[in-house]
Design an enzyme around this catalytic site. Structure first.
Site, short mmCIF file in Angstrom:
data_model
loop_
_atom_site.label_atom_id
_atom_site.label_comp_id
_atom_site.label_asym_id
_atom_site.label_seq_id
_atom_site.Cartn_x
_atom_site.Cartn_y
_atom_site.Cartn_z
N ASP A 79 0.81 -1.22 0.00
CA ASP A 79 0.00 0.00 0.00
C ASP A 79 0.85 1.27 0.00
OD1 ASP A 79 0.93 -0.41 2.58
OD2 ASP A 79 -1.03 -0.80 3.44
N ASN A 148 -7.50 -2.02 14.03
CA ASN A 148 -8.91 -2.28 13.73
C ASN A 148 -9.08 -3.56 12.90
OD1 ASN A 148 -7.82 -1.47 11.32
ND2 ASN A 148 -9.32 0.15 10.90
N HIS A 150 -7.29 -4.35 10.20
CA HIS A 150 -6.99 -4.23 8.76
C HIS A 150 -5.70 -4.96 8.40
CE1 HIS A 150 -4.62 -0.12 9.09
NE2 HIS A 150 -3.77 -1.11 9.05
N GLU A 155 -9.59 -1.44 5.09
CA GLU A 155 -10.30 -0.98 6.28
C GLU A 155 -11.66 -1.68 6.39
OE1 GLU A 155 -8.40 0.58 8.20
OE2 GLU A 155 -8.29 2.71 7.79
C1 GLP Z 1 -0.20 0.36 8.34
C2 GLP Z 1 -0.04 -0.51 7.12
C3 GLP Z 1 -0.39 -1.93 7.46
C4 GLP Z 1 0.31 -2.36 8.73
C5 GLP Z 1 -0.12 -1.50 9.86
C6 GLP Z 1 0.47 -1.92 11.19
O1 GLP Z 1 -1.53 0.70 8.56
N1 GLP Z 1 -0.85 -0.10 6.03
O2 GLP Z 1 0.01 -2.74 6.38
O3 GLP Z 1 -0.02 -3.68 9.01
O4 GLP Z 1 0.32 -0.21 9.53
O5 GLP Z 1 1.30 -0.95 11.69
P1 GLP Z 1 2.27 -1.11 12.89
O6 GLP Z 1 3.18 -2.25 12.56
O7 GLP Z 1 3.02 0.20 12.94
O8 GLP Z 1 1.45 -1.38 14.08
#
Ligand code: GLP
Length: 257
Positions: A79, A148, A150, A155
Site C-alpha cells: 500500500d 482495527n 486491517h 479498512e
Molecule cells: C499500516 C499498514 C499496514 C500495517 C499497519 C500496522 O496501517 N498499512 O500494512 O499492518 O500499519 O502498523 P504497525 O506495525 O506500525 O502497528
C-alpha cells in the site's frame, strides 16, 4: 480451500519477544529470496526489526550470493498513501527506501509500490493490481495487523474479495499511524491505495506478523471469530499457506495450552 485451525502448531508460532519474531520472519524471507520468490512486503513499526534482521542476514552472506539475491529481487508493497511520494518522509516509498532499498542498493524497479502521486488514484490502483497479476502474483505475502483488524489498508467493513483500490482511511488507522506524521492524526493522508483482500488471499503463502500487547485482543478476534467484513484479517483464516508469527504479548489473549 483446506481449512486449518489458525492456532495449530504449524500455523501459529509464538516467540518470546519482537526481536525473536524478527529473526524468525527474516529467516523465512531469506529462504523465499533464495527460491526466487516474488515477495509481498508490508510497512509499519512491526516490520522495522524484521527488515533490520533481514539486512543483517544479507550482509553476512558471501558477496556473490548476496549479489545474486539482490539482482533477482522482486517485490510489491501492499500500500501507499494517496498524495505522498518517495520525497515525503511519511510515505511508504520512503520507508521502504530507508529500510531496504538504500541500504541494500536495490534498483528502484525491484521494490515496487503503488504510486501515491498518480493523478488518478483509482486508475493507479487498477494498474497496480494488474501489475501484480502480470508478474504471476505474490509467492510470499508479509502482513502486519492494524488495530482495527486491517491488513494492508483494507479498512473494515471489507469483503473477502475486495480488489486493489483507493479508499478512505479510518480515524483509527490515522491515529495508529500518526507517529510518522509528527503525532498528528489530521496530518495523516485521508486516502490510500491498497492491494485488496482478493490479491492478498491468492498469494501462495501468507505470513502474518503481530507483536505487542496492544494487538492481543484484535489478534484473538481475527483468528477465532467467524470471518467477517468487520475484521478484514479474519478473511485470512483457512488459507492453506497461512503462517502467523507473534510474540508472547500479542498471543496473550489466545487460548493456548
Ligand atoms: C499500516 C499498514 C499496514 C500495517 C499497519 C500496522 O496501517 N498499512 O500494512 O499492518 O500499519 O502498523 P504497525 O506495525 O506500525 O502497528
Amino acid at each position: 480451500m483446506i481449512t486449518r485451525s489458525a492456532l495449530a502448531p504449524g500455523v501459529l508460532q509464538v516467540e518470546p519477544d519482537a526481536a525473536a519474531v524478527a529473526e524468525r520472519v527474516a529467516d523465512t524471507l531469506l529462504r523465499a529470496l533464495r527460491r526466487g520468490s516474488c515477495l509481498g512486503l508490508a510497512t509499519g513499526r512491526t516490520m522495522v526489526p524484521v527488515y533490520g534482521a533481514l539486512r543483517r542476514r544479507l550482509a553476512d552472506l558471501p558477496s556473490p550470493e548476496r549479489g545474486a539475491l539482490l539482482a533477482g529481487w522482486r517485490s510489491f508493497n501492499l500500500d501507499e498513501y494517496v498524495g505522498l511520494g518517495p520525497a515525503d518522509a511519511g510515505s511508504f516509498a520512503r520507508f521502504m527506501a530507508e529500510q531496504l532499498g538504500d541500504p541494500l542498493g536495490l534498483p528502484a524497479a525491484a521494490l515496487r509500490l503503488p504510486d501515491g502521486l498518480a493523478a488518478d488514484p483509482p486508475a493507479e490502483a487498477r494498474r497496480y493490481g494488474e501489475a501484480v497479476r502480470r508478474a504471476g502474483g505474490i509467492d510470499l505475502q508479509l502482513l502486519g495487523l492494524g488495530n482495527n483488524g486491517h491488513v494492508g489498508f483494507n479498512e473494515p467493513p471489507c469483503p473477502a474479495d475486495a480488489p486493489c483500490r483507493s479508499l478512505a482511511l479510518s480515524q483509527v488507522t490515522r491515529q495508529q499511524n500518526a507517529a510518522a506524521f509528527g503525532g498528528d492524526p489530521a496530518a495523516v493522508p485521508a486516502q490510500a491505495i491498497t492491494l485488496g483482500t482478493a490479491e492478498i488471499r491468492v498469494a501462495r503463502r501468507l505470513l502474518l506478523v503481530v507483536t505487542g500487547a496492544a494487538k492481543a485482543e484484535v489478534l484473538r478476534r481475527c483468528l477465532l471469530e467467524p470471518p467477517s467484513a468487520a475484521l478484514p484479517a479474519s478473511w485470512l483464516q483457512g488459507h492453506p499457506g497461512l503462517r502467523i508469527v507473534v510474540d508472547a504479548a500479542a498471543a496473550s489473549q489466545l487460548p493456548l495450552s
